[in-house]
Write an enzyme that holds these catalytic residues in place. Structure first.
Site, short mmCIF file in Angstrom:
data_model
loop_
_atom_site.label_atom_id
_atom_site.label_comp_id
_atom_site.label_asym_id
_atom_site.label_seq_id
_atom_site.Cartn_x
_atom_site.Cartn_y
_atom_site.Cartn_z
N ASP A 31 50.19 100.66 -50.01
CA ASP A 31 48.52 100.45 -49.94
C ASP A 31 48.17 99.02 -50.17
O ASP A 31 49.12 98.36 -50.95
CB ASP A 31 48.07 101.56 -50.96
N GLU A 86 44.32 97.87 -51.40
CA GLU A 86 43.46 97.79 -52.42
C GLU A 86 44.00 98.75 -53.64
O GLU A 86 44.26 99.76 -53.57
CB GLU A 86 42.17 98.21 -52.11
#
Length: 199
Positions: free
Chosen positions: A7, A9
């Site tokens: 991922d 963020e």
């Protein structure tokens, strides 16, 4: 062959909406997928807030241009890419991610797109596809990659479940408790060790 899916963020860069909320002083914009698992509901809420406060796409991009990756993220990613293929799977938008991707050495990023109207307001968003993170991991596994995935939010859990090995990185306590099947890591060294063990 091992492929690592991360991922963006909360794992490599700060939460963009939270940083923007701090700069413009709108507390309600701090809501993220850590708080709201329904992504469409969250995005509609954000778009309404932006228009209500007269904030345009350019205002968000100006804040992002001044952001930096999380401390240690660039070195972690460089080390990881020296040993494995890495793909960033994110629910952010290409219109947001550019400045941060440059600082991270432009890793491969699969994310979504925004639409702006003639006045520059964000009018809509276009998903690459529903549940694209999990779909991407399943596709990579279908290509005979062994996949390790790491994320921190509700919207990462399908990706983690689809991977050969899923790892949570600095998740909120509620997510760690609800998805206890995934190993929890708090530092890049711990995450690197979890990836090495999986390989």
């Amino acid at each position: 062959m091992l492929l690592v899916c991360l991922d963006l963020e909360g794992v490599l860069v700060p939460e963009i909406w939270i940083e923007f909320a701090k700069r413009v002083g709108i507390e309600a914009l701090k809501r993220t997928t850590r708080d709201e698992p329904d992504y469409d509901k969250l995005m509609r809420y954000r778009l309404e807030l932006l228009r209500h406060h007269g904030l345009r796409l350019s205002d968000i991009q100006q804040v992002i241009a001044a952001m930096k990756p999380l401390e240690g993220a660039a070195a972690f990613l460089d080390g990881l890419r020296a040993r494995h293929q890495v793909v960033i799977l994110s629910d952010t938008f290409y219109e947001f991610a550019g400045p941060l991707m440059r600082q991270l050495g432009r890793p491969t990023l699969l994310c979504h797109q925004l639409e702006a109207d003639e006045q520059g307001f964000v009018s809509n968003y276009r998903l690459r596809m529903p549940e694209q993170k999990g779909a991407a991991v399943r596709a990579f596994r279908g290509l005979n990659f062994r996949v390790v995935a790491a994320g921190d939010s509700y919207n990462d859990t399908e990706m983690l479940a689809a991977a050969d090995v899923g790892v949570l990185f600095r998740p909120p306590a509620a997510i760690a408790a609800r998805f206890s099947q995934f190993k929890v890591t708090q530092t890049y060294a711990e995450l690197e060790s979890a990836i090495a063990e999986a390989g």
